[in-house]
Design an enzyme around this catalytic site. Structure first.
Site, mmCIF file in Angstrom:
data_model
loop_
_atom_site.group_PDB
_atom_site.id
_atom_site.type_symbol
_atom_site.label_atom_id
_atom_site.label_comp_id
_atom_site.label_asym_id
_atom_site.label_seq_id
_atom_site.Cartn_x
_atom_site.Cartn_y
_atom_site.Cartn_z
ATOM 1 N N SER A 94 69.191 22.435 -31.048
ATOM 2 C CA SER A 94 68.121 21.455 -30.854
ATOM 3 C C SER A 94 67.452 21.623 -29.502
ATOM 4 C CB SER A 94 68.684 20.037 -30.938
ATOM 5 O OG SER A 94 69.409 19.864 -32.121
HETATM 6 N N1 SAH Z 1 72.724 19.600 -32.344
HETATM 7 C C1 SAH Z 1 72.925 20.941 -32.867
HETATM 8 C C2 SAH Z 1 71.909 21.251 -33.919
HETATM 9 C C3 SAH Z 1 72.456 21.182 -35.198
HETATM 10 S S1 SAH Z 1 71.349 21.772 -36.440
HETATM 11 C C4 SAH Z 1 72.709 21.941 -31.759
HETATM 12 O O1 SAH Z 1 72.033 21.594 -30.787
HETATM 13 O O2 SAH Z 1 73.157 23.074 -31.882
HETATM 14 C C5 SAH Z 1 72.076 20.914 -37.776
HETATM 15 C C6 SAH Z 1 73.346 21.509 -38.311
HETATM 16 O O3 SAH Z 1 73.755 20.674 -39.374
HETATM 17 C C7 SAH Z 1 73.203 22.914 -38.873
HETATM 18 O O4 SAH Z 1 74.132 23.748 -38.274
HETATM 19 C C8 SAH Z 1 73.509 22.726 -40.365
HETATM 20 O O5 SAH Z 1 74.210 23.808 -40.950
HETATM 21 C C9 SAH Z 1 74.377 21.487 -40.350
HETATM 22 N N2 SAH Z 1 74.413 20.715 -41.599
HETATM 23 C C10 SAH Z 1 73.394 20.468 -42.466
HETATM 24 N N3 SAH Z 1 73.823 19.703 -43.474
HETATM 25 C C11 SAH Z 1 75.145 19.459 -43.255
HETATM 26 C C12 SAH Z 1 76.147 18.725 -43.953
HETATM 27 N N4 SAH Z 1 75.858 18.078 -45.074
HETATM 28 N N5 SAH Z 1 77.403 18.678 -43.442
HETATM 29 C C13 SAH Z 1 77.707 19.337 -42.276
HETATM 30 N N6 SAH Z 1 76.796 20.047 -41.574
HETATM 31 C C14 SAH Z 1 75.537 20.107 -42.036
#
Ligand code: SAH
Length: 202
Positions: free
Chosen positions: A57
């Protein structure tokens, strides 16, 4: 906006307000959470690609979400969507040794990537799995943060939140703050539009 100091300066001027959260941003180096080829851009205030078409993010978004979540020392927090683990590390710094962050990631490569990025933290538990309905094993939580865009808020997430707890979750592009009252009612406040990768249901 390329140095770590400049990025911190910007975040302090704009969104960071709480001392313990400012210190967490000072302690966690975003360069440790990006891919080697993106390290030179680690302090740009933009999302960056990580693995499996997901993104780390934007620092401003992580700062805003952390301030809205109001984490504090000793809290037990559930994070759905570990991604790179950057937000996870910030929360772990805030809750300290007496707190715990449980974080779930559904993409195996990212689960492994984040686990490695976070290996020095003893107060983080990484799990591989789908967190669309939360993670009952360690409930109830003081705080729940979902870092991917949902189409609706699962009731299970609310069940897993303590009374007077806070859940933040983007819903159809709008970040929602959902507070659970002492009596279990919920109060929803929209906190603005952000772009997130989708929260996958299966
Ligand atoms: N805050 C994190 C960004 C995460 S992006 C950072 O700064 O790195 C969102 C993440 O949520 C992705 O890695 C995606 O694979 C995961 N995601 C999406 N749906 C999900 C679910 N149902 N359960 C667990 N993880 C999930």
């Amino acid at each position: 906006m390329l140095t770590r100091e400049k990025l911190l300066e910007k975040l302090k001027k704009t969104v960071l307000k709480t001392q313990i959260i400012i210190e967490a941003f000072e302690d966690v180096d975003r360069a440790d959470f990006v891919l080697p080829e993106h390290k030179k851009n680690a302090y740009i205030d933009e999302p960056l690609p990580i693995l499996a078409e997901q993104t780390i993010s934007q620092p401003t978004t992580v700062a805003i979400m952390t301030e809205i979540l109001k984490p504090a020392i000793g809290m037990k927090i559930l994070e759905v969507g570990t991604g790179s683990g950057y937000q996870t590390a910030i929360l772990a710094e805030v809750v300290g040794k007496k707190g715990k962050i449980y974080t779930l990631e559904r993409i195996p490569e990212l689960f492994e990537f984040a686990k490695k990025n976070l290996e020095e933290y003893e107060n983080i538990e990484n799990f591989y799995g789908n967190g669309v309905d939360g993670f009952p094993s360690w409930a109830p939580y003081d705080r729940i943060i979902v870092t991917a865009d949902a189409t609706e808020v699962s009731d299970y997430l609310l069940y897993q939140l303590k009374p007077e707890g806070i859940l933040i979750i983007p819903v159809n592009g709008e970040l929602m703050k959902i507070e659970k009252t002492e009596w279990g009612d919920k109060k929803e406040t929209p906190m603005g539009n952000f772009s997130f990768v989708p929260l996958v249901k299966d």
